[in-house]
Design an enzyme around this catalytic site. Structure first.
Site, mmCIF file in Angstrom:
data_model
loop_
_atom_site.group_PDB
_atom_site.id
_atom_site.type_symbol
_atom_site.label_atom_id
_atom_site.label_comp_id
_atom_site.label_asym_id
_atom_site.label_seq_id
_atom_site.Cartn_x
_atom_site.Cartn_y
_atom_site.Cartn_z
ATOM 1 N NE ARG A 74 -3.727 2.423 0.586
ATOM 2 C CZ ARG A 74 -4.584 2.883 -0.312
ATOM 3 N NH1 ARG A 74 -4.672 2.299 -1.507
ATOM 4 N NH2 ARG A 74 -5.375 3.897 -0.025
ATOM 5 C CD GLU A 104 -13.213 -23.747 26.626
ATOM 6 O OE1 GLU A 104 -12.701 -24.233 27.644
ATOM 7 O OE2 GLU A 104 -13.815 -24.399 25.771
ATOM 8 C CB THR A 124 -13.924 -13.865 31.578
ATOM 9 O OG1 THR A 124 -13.564 -13.679 32.951
ATOM 10 C CG2 THR A 124 -15.374 -14.303 31.474
HETATM 11 C C1 LIG Z 1 -19.694 -17.918 21.449
HETATM 12 C C2 LIG Z 1 -19.658 -18.592 22.783
HETATM 13 C C3 LIG Z 1 -19.575 -19.978 22.854
HETATM 14 C C4 LIG Z 1 -19.596 -20.609 24.102
HETATM 15 N N1 LIG Z 1 -19.553 -21.984 24.165
HETATM 16 C C5 LIG Z 1 -19.753 -22.614 25.356
HETATM 17 C C6 LIG Z 1 -19.873 -24.044 25.408
HETATM 18 O O1 LIG Z 1 -19.738 -24.738 24.390
HETATM 19 N N2 LIG Z 1 -20.164 -24.626 26.607
HETATM 20 C C7 LIG Z 1 -20.327 -23.898 27.749
HETATM 21 O O2 LIG Z 1 -20.600 -24.489 28.782
HETATM 22 N N3 LIG Z 1 -20.184 -22.540 27.727
HETATM 23 C C8 LIG Z 1 -19.913 -21.883 26.559
HETATM 24 N N4 LIG Z 1 -19.802 -20.515 26.510
HETATM 25 C C9 LIG Z 1 -20.042 -19.747 27.748
HETATM 26 C C10 LIG Z 1 -18.802 -19.106 28.324
HETATM 27 O O3 LIG Z 1 -17.945 -20.055 28.859
HETATM 28 C C11 LIG Z 1 -19.266 -18.057 29.358
HETATM 29 O O4 LIG Z 1 -19.835 -16.997 28.608
HETATM 30 C C12 LIG Z 1 -18.149 -17.566 30.240
HETATM 31 O O5 LIG Z 1 -17.757 -18.560 31.151
HETATM 32 C C13 LIG Z 1 -18.529 -16.310 31.027
HETATM 33 O O6 LIG Z 1 -19.766 -16.439 31.637
HETATM 34 P P1 LIG Z 1 -20.856 -15.274 31.455
HETATM 35 O O7 LIG Z 1 -20.976 -14.948 30.012
HETATM 36 O O8 LIG Z 1 -22.076 -15.720 32.174
HETATM 37 O O9 LIG Z 1 -20.233 -14.010 32.158
HETATM 38 P P2 LIG Z 1 -20.268 -13.657 33.720
HETATM 39 O O10 LIG Z 1 -19.741 -14.803 34.511
HETATM 40 O O11 LIG Z 1 -21.599 -13.110 34.053
HETATM 41 O O12 LIG Z 1 -19.184 -12.489 33.775
HETATM 42 C C14 LIG Z 1 -19.488 -11.154 33.364
HETATM 43 C C15 LIG Z 1 -18.255 -10.297 33.653
HETATM 44 O O13 LIG Z 1 -17.991 -10.307 35.061
HETATM 45 C C16 LIG Z 1 -16.653 -10.718 35.294
HETATM 46 N N5 LIG Z 1 -16.592 -11.488 36.538
HETATM 47 C C17 LIG Z 1 -17.278 -12.621 36.842
HETATM 48 N N6 LIG Z 1 -16.931 -13.045 38.076
HETATM 49 C C18 LIG Z 1 -16.007 -12.176 38.539
HETATM 50 C C19 LIG Z 1 -15.250 -12.077 39.764
HETATM 51 N N7 LIG Z 1 -15.355 -12.988 40.732
HETATM 52 N N8 LIG Z 1 -14.391 -11.053 39.883
HETATM 53 C C20 LIG Z 1 -14.256 -10.130 38.913
HETATM 54 N N9 LIG Z 1 -14.933 -10.164 37.759
HETATM 55 C C21 LIG Z 1 -15.794 -11.189 37.567
HETATM 56 C C22 LIG Z 1 -16.264 -11.559 34.081
HETATM 57 O O14 LIG Z 1 -14.863 -11.573 33.894
HETATM 58 C C23 LIG Z 1 -16.998 -10.819 32.958
HETATM 59 O O15 LIG Z 1 -16.222 -9.751 32.521
HETATM 60 C C24 LIG Z 1 -19.701 -19.845 25.284
HETATM 61 C C25 LIG Z 1 -19.733 -18.443 25.198
HETATM 62 C C26 LIG Z 1 -19.706 -17.822 23.970
HETATM 63 C C27 LIG Z 1 -19.755 -16.334 23.900
#
Ligand SMILES: Cc1cc2nc3c(=O)[nH]c(=O)nc-3n(C[C@H](O)[C@H](O)[C@H](O)COP(=O)(O)OP(=O)(O)OC[C@H]3O[C@@H](n4cnc5c(N)ncnc54)[C@H](O)[C@@H]3O)c2cc1C
Length: 392
Positions: free
Chosen positions: A276, A371, A373
């Site tokens: 580019r 897996e 966060t």
């Molecule tokens: C596309 C996709 C595919 C997935 N596939 C699977 C699957 O095949 N099987 C399966 O079982 N799950 C699956 N998941 C789920 C995934 O593992 C969860 O989304 C993840 O574990 C986080 O849970 P939550 O989204 O409920 O967030 P929450 O647990 O509600 O967390 C929200 C926020 O709070 C923070 N937080 C939480 N607890 C604390 C703490 N104690 N201290 C400080 N901060 C905290 C987190 O870091 C995050 O930023 C998938 C998710 C996505 C997006």
């Protein structure tokens, strides 16, 4: 998408640390991704469809159960080969790698490690060949980072278990033939049970409107008085440690996979920057773009070395969960940062599907959350080095 011209960066000669078998496995996966994934993946992501036509190819390159013994249909490879396969697949797309990770580490692994001989014979060969696709149900609507709070439950009804509850955000759910589901028994102990499509009361509605992992199908698992035969319970491990053991294997694969996504973004941005021309010279000749590219290759190289060492530890059976957490966290963050910087190097072209970068960037937003966060993995390292849990 533009032609796949990928050339893998290897700044510190990491290939010297690999065996001939590692390189053969890696190169076969790399060629397959170029041939079968790159030409179709942008379209699949735009349509938000998992490209089912690649399932046979994933099985052929050993992506379904790379380290599962050959007697059960697996590829019988070591942990570094497993990692390299994940790296190459995610170089193509994190959604495709997710399907392979779930199948291998979250479905085949627990059946292999915690299941009965009958379960292994019944399911593993079909999962290895891609005849069956599996999914893993741990996350619930109200329990994500804290899966130990799950409310999905099984009741012993004498000749069968009665399963009730719901799982959310489950990769592969909409079309999976079987689901490895984690549920509490009457004593509140977490058990793993295999639920098969077609069982009455079991449904798997798809989750729509994702801007991330669009080429991977995500859905719910709903259990409404599902009668599950007793022989579907995996008897050889229970408690939260059972699903966490699977997550160790999957997170290890993600650590490698994220390097693949980062390598693709770097390689694309480097090529673009050299071609580019602005202000009468390639943008690669400007200090600002060189800073971005130099930092990218530095971070990729550090991640490659960290992850190769983790692979050696895994082969020896000495990798700790905390080490895996550190590698997953570091590498996904590294890849996401590189995707964001690489996108900018491409200017307006970076937001189009002509190049893979924006797709990688959006995909990695899921990878940094699932897996465990980014925050949770930091807390795992914090616990490991201080001995004090800071989760609550
Ligand atoms: C596309 C996709 C595919 C997935 N596939 C699977 C699957 O095949 N099987 C399966 O079982 N799950 C699956 N998941 C789920 C995934 O593992 C969860 O989304 C993840 O574990 C986080 O849970 P939550 O989204 O409920 O967030 P929450 O647990 O509600 O967390 C929200 C926020 O709070 C923070 N937080 C939480 N607890 C604390 C703490 N104690 N201290 C400080 N901060 C905290 C987190 O870091 C995050 O930023 C998938 C998710 C996505 C997006």
């Amino acid at each position: 998408m533009a032609q796949d011209l990928f050339q893998a960066p290897d700044y510190f000669g990491l290939d010297d640390l690999l065996t001939e078998e590692h390189k053969l496995v890696r190169d076969a996966a790399r060629e397959w991704v170029k041939r079968e994934v790159s030409p179709i993946i942008e379209d699949a992501a735009q349509k938000a469809e998992f490209p089912k036509e690649i399932i046979g190819g994933l099985a052929e390159i050993g992506a379904f159960g790379p380290y599962i013994p050959e007697e059960y249909g697996g590829a019988g490879l070591d942990q570094i080969s497993y990692g390299l396969i994940m790296q190459e697949i995610e170089r193509g797309d994190s959604g495709v790698r997710s399907t392979a990770s779930v199948q291998s580490s979250l479905v085949m692994y627990p059946i292999w490690k915690y299941g009965t001989e009958e379960q292994k014979q019944k399911f593993l060969p079909k999962l290895a060949s891609g005849e069956f696709i599996g999914c893993f149900g741990l996350t619930e609507p109200d329990f994500g980072s804290n899966p130990g709070g799950m409310v999905t439950n099984i009741k012993d009804m004498g000749d069968h278990y009665l399963l009730n509850g719901a799982k959310m955000w489950i990769s592969n759910a909409p079309f999976a033939d079987i689901a490895v589901v984690w549920a509490k028994n009457e004593e509140g102990r977490i058990k793993g049970i295999i639920v098969e499509r077609g069982m009455e009361g079991f449904s798997t509605p798809e989750t729509h409107n994702k801007w991330s992992l669009r080429a991977s199908a995500t859905g719910e698992l709903i259990f409404d008085n599902v009668k599950v035969p007793k022989e579907n319970l995996m008897p050889n491990k229970d408690g939260l440690g059972a699903p966490l053991g699977c997550l160790d294997s999957a997170r290890y694969g993600i650590a490698w996979g994220a390097i693949g996504a980062a390598m693709d973004c770097y390689d694309t941005a480097l090529r673009y920057a050299k071609e580019r021309v602005q202000f009468d010279k390639p943008i690669a000749g400007t200090q600002l773009q060189q800073k971005k590219l130099a930092e990218m290759i530095t971070e990729i190289t550090k991640a490659q070395l960290l992850t190769w060492r983790l692979g050696v530890l895994r082969n020896e059976g000495n990798a700790t969960s905390a080490q895996i957490s550190m590698a997953k966290r570091n590498n996904v963050d590294m890849a996401l940062n590189i995707a964001r910087e690489a996108r900018q190097i491409l200017g307006a072209m970076g937001i189009t599907g002509e190049y893979s970068i924006m797709r990688h960037m959006m995909n990695l937003e899921s990878v940094i959350t699932y897996e465990g966060t980014h925050d949770i993995h930091l807390l795992i390292t914090g616990l490991d080095i201080t001995g004090i849990p800071a989760f609550k």
